[in-house]
Enzyme design. Sequence first.
Site, PDB file in Angstrom:
ATOM      1  N   SER A  24      -8.653  -1.246 -20.637  1.00 59.32           N
ATOM      2  CA  SER A  24      -8.879  -0.155 -19.662  1.00 59.32           C
ATOM      3  C   SER A  24      -8.609   1.199 -20.307  1.00 59.32           C
ATOM      4  O   SER A  24      -8.606   2.228 -19.641  1.00 59.32           O
ATOM      5  CB  SER A  24      -7.954  -0.320 -18.452  1.00 59.32           C
ATOM      6  OG  SER A  24      -6.614  -0.493 -18.867  1.00 59.32           O
ATOM      7  N   HIS A 157     -32.153  18.307  15.738  1.00 54.06           N
ATOM      8  CA  HIS A 157     -33.305  17.502  15.288  1.00 54.06           C
ATOM      9  C   HIS A 157     -34.215  18.301  14.362  1.00 54.06           C
ATOM     10  O   HIS A 157     -35.434  18.068  14.321  1.00 54.06           O
ATOM     11  CB  HIS A 157     -34.134  16.984  16.474  1.00 54.06           C
ATOM     12  CG  HIS A 157     -33.324  16.411  17.586  1.00 54.06           C
ATOM     13  ND1 HIS A 157     -33.002  15.076  17.649  1.00 54.06           N
ATOM     14  CD2 HIS A 157     -32.725  16.992  18.662  1.00 54.06           C
ATOM     15  CE1 HIS A 157     -32.267  14.854  18.731  1.00 54.06           C
ATOM     16  NE2 HIS A 157     -32.072  16.011  19.361  1.00 54.06           N
ATOM     17  N   SER A 278     -38.737  24.902 -14.029  1.00 56.05           N
ATOM     18  CA  SER A 278     -39.559  23.724 -14.284  1.00 56.05           C
ATOM     19  C   SER A 278     -40.149  23.834 -15.685  1.00 56.05           C
ATOM     20  O   SER A 278     -40.519  24.930 -16.123  1.00 56.05           O
ATOM     21  CB  SER A 278     -40.689  23.652 -13.254  1.00 56.05           C
ATOM     22  OG  SER A 278     -41.752  22.874 -13.757  1.00 56.05           O
ATOM     23  N   LYS A 284     -41.129  28.283 -10.903  1.00 57.62           N
ATOM     24  CA  LYS A 284     -40.123  27.587 -10.104  1.00 57.62           C
ATOM     25  C   LYS A 284     -38.697  28.076 -10.311  1.00 57.62           C
ATOM     26  O   LYS A 284     -38.275  28.385 -11.415  1.00 57.62           O
ATOM     27  CB  LYS A 284     -40.170  26.090 -10.424  1.00 57.62           C
ATOM     28  CG  LYS A 284     -41.470  25.438 -10.022  1.00 57.62           C
ATOM     29  CD  LYS A 284     -41.487  25.040  -8.579  1.00 57.62           C
ATOM     30  CE  LYS A 284     -40.902  23.646  -8.446  1.00 57.62           C
ATOM     31  NZ  LYS A 284     -40.761  23.277  -7.050  1.00 57.62           N
ATOM     32  N   ASN A 286     -35.426  26.193  -8.879  1.00 58.37           N
ATOM     33  CA  ASN A 286     -35.058  25.015  -8.079  1.00 58.37           C
ATOM     34  C   ASN A 286     -33.544  24.938  -7.827  1.00 58.37           C
ATOM     35  O   ASN A 286     -32.751  25.276  -8.707  1.00 58.37           O
ATOM     36  CB  ASN A 286     -35.504  23.745  -8.805  1.00 58.37           C
ATOM     37  CG  ASN A 286     -37.012  23.660  -8.938  1.00 58.37           C
ATOM     38  OD1 ASN A 286     -37.738  24.144  -8.075  1.00 58.37           O
ATOM     39  ND2 ASN A 286     -37.473  23.059 -10.020  1.00 58.37           N
ATOM     40  N   GLU A 291     -28.831  19.930  -5.237  1.00 57.51           N
ATOM     41  CA  GLU A 291     -29.412  18.586  -5.144  1.00 57.51           C
ATOM     42  C   GLU A 291     -28.487  17.552  -5.790  1.00 57.51           C
ATOM     43  O   GLU A 291     -28.319  16.441  -5.286  1.00 57.51           O
ATOM     44  CB  GLU A 291     -30.790  18.562  -5.816  1.00 57.51           C
ATOM     45  CG  GLU A 291     -31.839  19.308  -5.001  1.00 57.51           C
ATOM     46  CD  GLU A 291     -33.153  19.495  -5.742  1.00 57.51           C
ATOM     47  OE1 GLU A 291     -34.192  19.502  -5.087  1.00 57.51           O
ATOM     48  OE2 GLU A 291     -33.134  19.645  -6.981  1.00 57.51           O
ATOM     49  N   TYR A 318      -0.131  -8.772  -7.756  1.00 61.55           N
ATOM     50  CA  TYR A 318      -0.992  -8.094  -8.726  1.00 61.55           C
ATOM     51  C   TYR A 318      -2.048  -9.043  -9.276  1.00 61.55           C
ATOM     52  O   TYR A 318      -1.769 -10.209  -9.570  1.00 61.55           O
ATOM     53  CB  TYR A 318      -0.160  -7.519  -9.894  1.00 61.55           C
ATOM     54  CG  TYR A 318      -1.056  -6.876 -10.941  1.00 61.55           C
ATOM     55  CD1 TYR A 318      -1.545  -5.588 -10.758  1.00 61.55           C
ATOM     56  CD2 TYR A 318      -1.472  -7.592 -12.067  1.00 61.55           C
ATOM     57  CE1 TYR A 318      -2.416  -5.009 -11.677  1.00 61.55           C
ATOM     58  CE2 TYR A 318      -2.343  -7.023 -12.997  1.00 61.55           C
ATOM     59  CZ  TYR A 318      -2.804  -5.731 -12.789  1.00 61.55           C
ATOM     60  OH  TYR A 318      -3.666  -5.167 -13.691  1.00 61.55           O
ATOM     61  N   GLN A 323      -7.094  -3.405 -11.966  1.00 62.75           N
ATOM     62  CA  GLN A 323      -7.234  -2.426 -13.048  1.00 62.75           C
ATOM     63  C   GLN A 323      -8.436  -1.509 -12.805  1.00 62.75           C
ATOM     64  O   GLN A 323      -8.431  -0.340 -13.185  1.00 62.75           O
ATOM     65  CB  GLN A 323      -7.393  -3.186 -14.358  1.00 62.75           C
ATOM     66  CG  GLN A 323      -7.840  -2.369 -15.536  1.00 62.75           C
ATOM     67  CD  GLN A 323      -7.676  -3.134 -16.841  1.00 62.75           C
ATOM     68  OE1 GLN A 323      -6.564  -3.425 -17.253  1.00 62.75           O
ATOM     69  NE2 GLN A 323      -8.770  -3.487 -17.479  1.00 62.75           N
TER      70      GLN A 323
HETATM   71  N1  ARG Z   1      -4.042  -2.200 -17.263  1.00 65.24           N
HETATM   72  C1  ARG Z   1      -3.453  -2.872 -16.141  1.00 65.24           C
HETATM   73  C2  ARG Z   1      -3.972  -2.242 -14.844  1.00 65.24           C
HETATM   74  O1  ARG Z   1      -4.515  -1.200 -14.903  1.00 65.24           O
HETATM   75  C3  ARG Z   1      -1.985  -2.781 -16.172  1.00 65.24           C
HETATM   76  C4  ARG Z   1      -1.272  -3.887 -15.547  1.00 65.24           C
HETATM   77  C5  ARG Z   1      -1.432  -5.134 -16.300  1.00 65.24           C
HETATM   78  N2  ARG Z   1      -0.534  -6.107 -15.894  1.00 65.24           N
HETATM   79  C6  ARG Z   1      -0.649  -7.363 -16.291  1.00 65.24           C
HETATM   80  N3  ARG Z   1       0.250  -8.155 -15.973  1.00 65.24           N
HETATM   81  N4  ARG Z   1      -1.693  -7.783 -16.955  1.00 65.24           N
HETATM   82  O2  ARG Z   1      -3.845  -2.773 -13.768  1.00 65.24           O
END
Ligand code: ARG
Length: 462
Positions: A24, A157, A278, A284, A286, A291, A318, A323
Amino acid sequence: MTNKLWGGRFKKKTDKDTEEFLSSFSYDIALAAYDCMAGLAHVKMLAKTGMIKAAEKKALLKGLNLVLADIKAGKFDFDEPWEDVHTYVQQILKEKVGDVADKLHIARSRNGLVSADTRLLCKTDVAKIITQINNLQKSILASAKDNKHIVMPGYTHMKHAQPVLYAHYMLAYMEMLERDKGRLANAIERADASPLGVGAICGSSLHIDREMLSDEMGFSRVMQNSIDAVSDRDFVLEILAALSILSMHLSRLSEDFIIFSSDEFNFLDLDEAFCTGSSMMPHKKNPDALELIRGESAEVYGNLMSALTMMKGLPLSYNRDMQLDKKFLFNSLGIVKKELPILEKLIRSMQINKSAVARQLADEFLYATDISEYLMKKGLSHSQAHEAVGKLVFYCLQNKERISQVKIETLKGFSNKFDPNVYQLLNGTTSVRFKYSAGGTSPVIVMKAIRSWEKKFKTTGK
Ligand code: ARG
């Protein structure tokens, strides 16, 4: 050195694709500074409860501050395939202070840590967004005040309904944005609780002090149930929901401005700085920024739906699915943070084309309701008045006449209550002047509302 926080039980290396898939770091890197701050609090708490020695505390605080300084300076080590930001901070700390770094993780789990980091980020970012909304509101208010005499057709409307003050129309958005701030502040109130010190799920047999951790981190209270503390993502959902409603408002505002700046309406002239041209059609200009604000609401809604769907089937407590909440949350926060200052500037710079607006007020059917109310004041029931004016409108359409061209004798044919003074009703200024019921569009009421908004910003700054 393994760059994982959990190598001991494993004999094999993580499969490369899996490792990449699990990471992550590309998005939770946004939590890096908060992770250090949570670490600093944890170290102080461990020293206070006697879990680490004074020298260890000193080394850890020094190391964490070094890590934090690097992070604040934007210096990151991207060479390793970091599993997440928590692993990153822990391992960079180890590089700086050696094995004592391991003590940072006493009585600590990433399950609580990730929630604490995210809550801290939300507190900062949402406060920033609330300030941005304030700034947008101030630009809306200025536009309302600068153009306080402009009467425009009000639409239902998308058809001519009744005249309204432009300022009144703009103040509607003030109310919507005020509710957005309330929803965000409310969500933060509930997010402002510390999950720190709950361990992985059930607390810890080691000596820790959760109150101290919470105070150190500036949380207003401690979460009461350790299982809930590592399972809860309500705060993420609430913020995503509040951002979705805010985005819906920004999208409607954008849509209004797109329509009003179209060639057919030509009510608004958007500053070039917020438009594009454009590649083929040389003439144009725009409204692309508007948008895109309208379009981005799709992604903000999508993030809410993704987070809700991600959470709905998860058993306590958890699970790694969670994540992903950061991906959705950070994306929505990022979108809204970019849009608000653009809209603020766009409103400050746009011009209202008074003559184009005034031309529309020549449609005298805009005053049909005023005529109906006029007849009611003279004793007709609602349905009698409605019917009489309805027939008058039909007559005008059939004979291609404006109401002001219909002679008084003919008007009396629709209702004998008609007097020549009825013709005075046929203009925007008169129409709005008489809408003095609470919250109505009369200039007296609208100016009062402008002053009360101004006073609120002056006295409270928000
Ligand atoms: N990167 C994980 C998250 O964002 C952290 C927690 C991970 N915990 C675990 N026991 N694998 O949720």
